[in-house]
Scaffold this active site. Structure first.
Site, PDB file in Angstrom:
ATOM      1  N   HIS A 253       0.876  -1.175   0.000  1.00 37.83           N
ATOM      2  CA  HIS A 253       0.000   0.000   0.000  1.00 37.83           C
ATOM      3  C   HIS A 253       0.915   1.227   0.000  1.00 37.83           C
ATOM      4  O   HIS A 253       2.018   1.182   0.537  1.00 37.83           O
ATOM      5  CB  HIS A 253      -0.829  -0.054   1.285  1.00 37.83           C
ATOM      6  CG  HIS A 253      -1.910   0.970   1.393  1.00 37.83           C
ATOM      7  ND1 HIS A 253      -1.669   2.266   1.766  1.00 37.83           N
ATOM      8  CD2 HIS A 253      -3.249   0.884   1.212  1.00 37.83           C
ATOM      9  CE1 HIS A 253      -2.808   2.937   1.813  1.00 37.83           C
ATOM     10  NE2 HIS A 253      -3.789   2.116   1.479  1.00 37.83           N
TER      11      HIS A 253
ATOM     12  N   ASP B 299       2.958  -4.660   7.706  1.00 38.15           N
ATOM     13  CA  ASP B 299       1.748  -3.852   7.605  1.00 38.15           C
ATOM     14  C   ASP B 299       0.583  -4.833   7.724  1.00 38.15           C
ATOM     15  O   ASP B 299       0.292  -5.578   6.791  1.00 38.15           O
ATOM     16  CB  ASP B 299       1.744  -3.125   6.262  1.00 38.15           C
ATOM     17  CG  ASP B 299       0.413  -2.438   5.978  1.00 38.15           C
ATOM     18  OD1 ASP B 299      -0.539  -2.610   6.760  1.00 38.15           O
ATOM     19  OD2 ASP B 299       0.333  -1.732   4.952  1.00 38.15           O
TER      20      ASP B 299
ATOM     21  N   GLN C 273      -4.622  -5.312   6.668  1.00 36.14           N
ATOM     22  CA  GLN C 273      -5.605  -6.229   6.087  1.00 36.14           C
ATOM     23  C   GLN C 273      -5.551  -7.617   6.717  1.00 36.14           C
ATOM     24  O   GLN C 273      -6.285  -8.512   6.309  1.00 36.14           O
ATOM     25  CB  GLN C 273      -5.383  -6.354   4.574  1.00 36.14           C
ATOM     26  CG  GLN C 273      -5.597  -5.060   3.814  1.00 36.14           C
ATOM     27  CD  GLN C 273      -7.037  -4.561   3.902  1.00 36.14           C
ATOM     28  OE1 GLN C 273      -7.974  -5.329   4.136  1.00 36.14           O
ATOM     29  NE2 GLN C 273      -7.229  -3.265   3.719  1.00 36.14           N
TER      30      GLN C 273
ATOM     31  N   LYS D 219     -10.744  -0.908  10.291  1.00 31.45           N
ATOM     32  CA  LYS D 219     -10.884  -2.075   9.405  1.00 31.45           C
ATOM     33  C   LYS D 219     -11.252  -3.314  10.204  1.00 31.45           C
ATOM     34  O   LYS D 219     -11.390  -4.401   9.665  1.00 31.45           O
ATOM     35  CB  LYS D 219      -9.584  -2.315   8.634  1.00 31.45           C
ATOM     36  CG  LYS D 219      -9.229  -1.167   7.679  1.00 31.45           C
ATOM     37  CD  LYS D 219      -7.963  -1.490   6.933  1.00 31.45           C
ATOM     38  CE  LYS D 219      -7.367  -0.277   6.240  1.00 31.45           C
ATOM     39  NZ  LYS D 219      -8.142   0.205   5.096  1.00 31.45           N
TER      40      LYS D 219
ATOM     41  N   CYS E  36      -4.690   2.575  -3.696  1.00 29.07           N
ATOM     42  CA  CYS E  36      -3.410   3.035  -3.106  1.00 29.07           C
ATOM     43  C   CYS E  36      -2.310   2.020  -3.328  1.00 29.07           C
ATOM     44  O   CYS E  36      -1.441   1.826  -2.464  1.00 29.07           O
ATOM     45  CB  CYS E  36      -3.560   3.344  -1.619  1.00 29.07           C
ATOM     46  SG  CYS E  36      -4.677   4.693  -1.299  1.00 29.07           S
TER      47      CYS E  36
END
Ligand SMILES: Cc1ncc(COP(=O)(O)O)c(C=O)c1O
Length: 416
Positions: A133, A210, A213, A236, A374
């Site tokens: 991202h 990261d 997700q 999220k 993104c």
């Protein structure tokens, strides 16, 4: 294949009852029931989590760490309870390794500045991947530019999987950090992060994951992963916006410089010298998003009440069903066909711009995201400007997937 959401097929979850926790799912859009398939951008909040926000604001609110009165002590205690909930959620060794940030973006920027500025120098290398991202690219480019360091990028194959052999070749004596997404937001690829961390650590290189997700979909255990940093966002994972987490191993956080200065992050201030508070306060300058942090604690409780393994199997079942149905549509191509995927289905419809796909699906009440998500390097790799992306949460249903598929067929008719 037409699968109603019976209890059995829903992995033992009573989906109708769970859906009733989410007031927003009852909305009508364009006179049709909302079909919310934009969970990778932001998931929705259940009543239990919303209630926690209201309870905090109506019975517990005051600024934290600053007074001896009842409300300040209560708010401080609840804020620290939330930190402990997050600690348990990701199995961090200590609660001081959990830093509240405004989101994944701020968490990664914190590491880029706090670690990058101190430990990365001229001609050093930062390893990223094609799948990242922008929030795991741009902060590192800023550091690289400032320090004269270089960015090295792990390529992906046609299925959207990282090419691990190439990754291994990129790790060298000048590599100062590896930054990789646990799960790709554009394609859903679940990356082999455990293996990647092991290889980096064998050369003494720290790894930032990261997890924006991953945290809502997979059981995350930062000790088992042995990652050095882990970043994710509350909005999220059924929590509010404006709150996120940076997990960092205490040994790193203690060595890092804070990048925001203010009250709350200091031990003492004189005009000659300021000394910083111990972690995590060192990185939580100013009044933090107290309500959002406490509400994130409630989102963690909510996830526990369902169980991440049940959430994961439910979402896998939805993804498999959607993949099968969309694969049967002539003129529709799925982008991202990795063997291991989380609940993301990116696709392109021949001859129709994704923006038009999204606009027409909206007419059917279906919310998907269209664009580059993104992740422009991913789009460049596949030679496309954008995709339409349906992303699932456990509360989605097979019937909603059917509405999506019927909507795509309608789009094809309009443009056919
Ligand atoms: C993989 C990934 N990383 C980082 C981010 C940025 O998260 P936030 O905007 O909450 O900071 C996102 C958001 O979509 C994401 O999907």
């Amino acid at each position: 294949m037409n699968a109603p959401d019976t209890l059995k097929q829903a992995g033992g979850l009573d989906i109708e009852r769970l859906r009733s926790d989410f007031p927003i799912l009852k909305l009508q859009v364009k006179g049709k029931p909302l079909v919310y398939l934009d969970n990778a951008a932001s998931s929705q909040m259940p009543r239990q989590v919303l209630d926690r926000w209201v309870r905090y604001q109506t019975t517990e609110h005051s600024n934290i760490h600053r007074a001896v009165h009842y409300l300040s002590e209560k708010a401080t205690a609840e804020y620290e309870v939330a930190r402990k909930k997050v600690q348990a959620f990701i199995n961090a060794k200590e609660d001081r390794e959990v830093i509240f940030t405004s989101g994944t973006t701020e968490a990664i920027n914190l590491v880029a500045h706090g670690y990058g500025r101190k430990f990365i120098g001229r001609d050093d290398e930062i390893v990223l991947t094609t799948l990242e991202h922008h929030s795991n690219i741009v902060p590192w480019q800023m550091v690289a530019e400032e320090k004269g360091a270089k960015i090295r990028v792990v390529p992906i194959n046609d299925r959207g999987e990282l090419i691990v052999e190439d990754y291994l070749k990129l790790l060298g004596p000048r590599t100062k950090i590896v930054c990789v997404g646990h799960v790709s937001n554009a394609l859903g690829t679940v990356n082999p992060v455990r293996e990647m961390i092991e290889a980096a650590h064998a050369k003494g290189i720290p790894v930032l994951l990261d997890g924006a997700q991953a945290a809502p979909h997979l059981q995350v255990d930062v000790q088992a992963l042995d990652c050095d940093f882990y970043a994710f966002s509350g909005h999220k994972m059924f929590g509010p916006t404006g709150i996120g987490i940076l997990y960092g191993k205490a040994e790193w956080l203690e060595k890092m410089q804070p990048y925001k200065g203010s009250g709350d992050m200091i031990l003492s201030v004189t005009f000659e010298k300021t000394t910083y508070a111990p972690i995590p306060a060192k990185f939580e300058a100013g009044t933090p998003p107290i309500a959002a942090a406490i509400t994130l604690g409630a989102a963690v409780d909510y996830i526990h009440s369902i169980g991440l393994s049940r959430i994961h199997s439910r979402e896998t079942e939805l993804l498999d069903y959607a993949t099968d149905r969309v694969n049967r549509l002539p003129g529709v191509r799925i982008i991202g066909t990795a063997e291991k995927k989380a609940a993301v289905l990116s696709f392109v419809v021949d001859g129709v711009h994704p923006h038009d796909v999204g606009t027409l699906l909206n007419e059917e009440g279906v919310a998907v995201r269209t664009g580059h998500h993104c992740t422009q390097p991913v789009m460049q790799r596949f030679g496309i400007p954008a995709t339409s992306r349906a992303s699932f949460a456990f509360y989605n249903t097979h019937a909603e997937v059917d509405v999506l598929v019927a909507g795509i067929q309608k789009v094809q008719k309009v443009f056919g």
